[in-house]
Scaffold this motif. Sequence first.
Motif, mmCIF file in Angstrom:
data_model
loop_
_atom_site.group_PDB
_atom_site.id
_atom_site.type_symbol
_atom_site.label_atom_id
_atom_site.label_comp_id
_atom_site.label_asym_id
_atom_site.label_seq_id
_atom_site.Cartn_x
_atom_site.Cartn_y
_atom_site.Cartn_z
ATOM 1 N N GLU A 49 53.746 -1.999 39.087
ATOM 2 C CA GLU A 49 54.982 -1.236 38.912
ATOM 3 C C GLU A 49 54.785 0.228 39.270
ATOM 4 O OE1 GLU A 49 58.094 -2.090 37.887
ATOM 5 O OE2 GLU A 49 57.577 -4.212 37.957
ATOM 6 N N ARG A 50 53.609 0.775 38.871
ATOM 7 C CA ARG A 50 53.390 2.209 39.059
ATOM 8 C C ARG A 50 51.903 2.481 38.906
ATOM 9 N NH1 ARG A 50 53.719 7.192 40.204
ATOM 10 N NH2 ARG A 50 55.396 8.547 39.459
ATOM 11 N N VAL A 51 51.411 3.396 39.716
ATOM 12 C CA VAL A 51 50.013 3.793 39.628
ATOM 13 C C VAL A 51 49.950 5.281 39.324
ATOM 14 C CG1 VAL A 51 47.811 3.957 40.837
ATOM 15 C CG2 VAL A 51 49.349 2.037 41.301
ATOM 16 N N PHE A 52 49.265 5.622 38.261
ATOM 17 C CA PHE A 52 48.957 7.015 37.985
ATOM 18 C C PHE A 52 47.468 7.193 38.243
ATOM 19 C CE2 PHE A 52 52.644 5.981 35.359
ATOM 20 C CZ PHE A 52 53.518 6.982 35.730
ATOM 21 N N ASP A 53 46.939 8.364 37.969
ATOM 22 C CA ASP A 53 45.555 8.654 38.336
ATOM 23 C C ASP A 53 44.587 7.585 37.829
ATOM 24 O OD1 ASP A 53 43.322 10.033 39.267
ATOM 25 O OD2 ASP A 53 43.053 11.008 37.315
ATOM 26 N N THR A 102 45.550 5.145 35.432
ATOM 27 C CA THR A 102 46.357 4.198 34.671
ATOM 28 C C THR A 102 47.266 3.431 35.624
ATOM 29 O OG1 THR A 102 46.378 5.767 32.826
ATOM 30 C CG2 THR A 102 47.962 3.960 32.739
ATOM 31 N N ILE A 135 50.438 0.427 35.732
ATOM 32 C CA ILE A 135 51.428 -0.309 34.959
ATOM 33 C C ILE A 135 51.845 -1.544 35.754
ATOM 34 C CG2 ILE A 135 53.708 -0.238 33.885
ATOM 35 C CD1 ILE A 135 53.206 2.711 33.323
ATOM 36 N N VAL A 153 50.417 -1.658 30.324
ATOM 37 C CA VAL A 153 49.840 -0.383 30.745
ATOM 38 C C VAL A 153 48.326 -0.526 30.631
ATOM 39 C CG1 VAL A 153 49.750 2.104 30.352
ATOM 40 C CG2 VAL A 153 51.858 0.836 29.842
#
Lengths: 151, 81
Positions: free
Chosen positions: A111-115, A117, A119, A138
């Motif tokens: 769904e989403r990539v942060f540094d 993390t 999701i 998450v």
Amino acid sequence: MNVPDLLPHRYPILLVDRVDDVVPGERLSAVKAVTCAEPCYAGVAGLACWAYPAVLLVESWGQAAGILAVVSHPDPARWADQVMLAGVMAGVEFHRPVYPGDVVRHEVAVERVFDDTVIFSGSSTVDGSPVLTLSRMVMAFRPSSVLGEAS
Amino acid sequence: MTVGILDREQLRGRIAEVLEVNPEEVGDDAAFIDDLGVDSLMALEIVVVLEKSYGVKFQEAELRQVASLRQAYDLVAAKLS
């Protein structure tokens, strides 16, 4: 794609058998076959107790998500010292029990990539019927060095 | 989830759903971390729900700005304008 090369988990808690399809950064399809020989069935007597534990089903799905995270990273070696942590789960629904003989197919989407993390969302099916759906998981990656030793 | 028009009460409800609290607990200026017990991963959950709900995208540098309902509303409103 050799699953043990992609996850630190080992028997008896390596709960993904095969990766069938993966598009790094997008999605993954993997299977987990449930058998009577699972360690969780040791000492089980009643028929009702043969339902595969829901927590292990989620763990298995989460491991499939972990594989997707690892193969999606441009530098997989970076994960060598990282511990994957399922930090949050939301919208988790169990639709029917899973029993020995069932082959569970996990579908995972990023769904989403942060540094550090990622999701995910997705589902698990048996013979095309949903057994598990997740709105969000998450997953955080943290250096093993920052996790304290068990006391 | 369909992309919605920005509405403060709807936004309050969506954030409350993520935090598993009653909407009235999410005051306009209640600090997610200090007042509502939000941790870093829940904060990312809020961001993802806002992105999906309103069809916007946050830069990593903006994540810290999503610290209260008012700040979240203002940030989403700025992106939609």
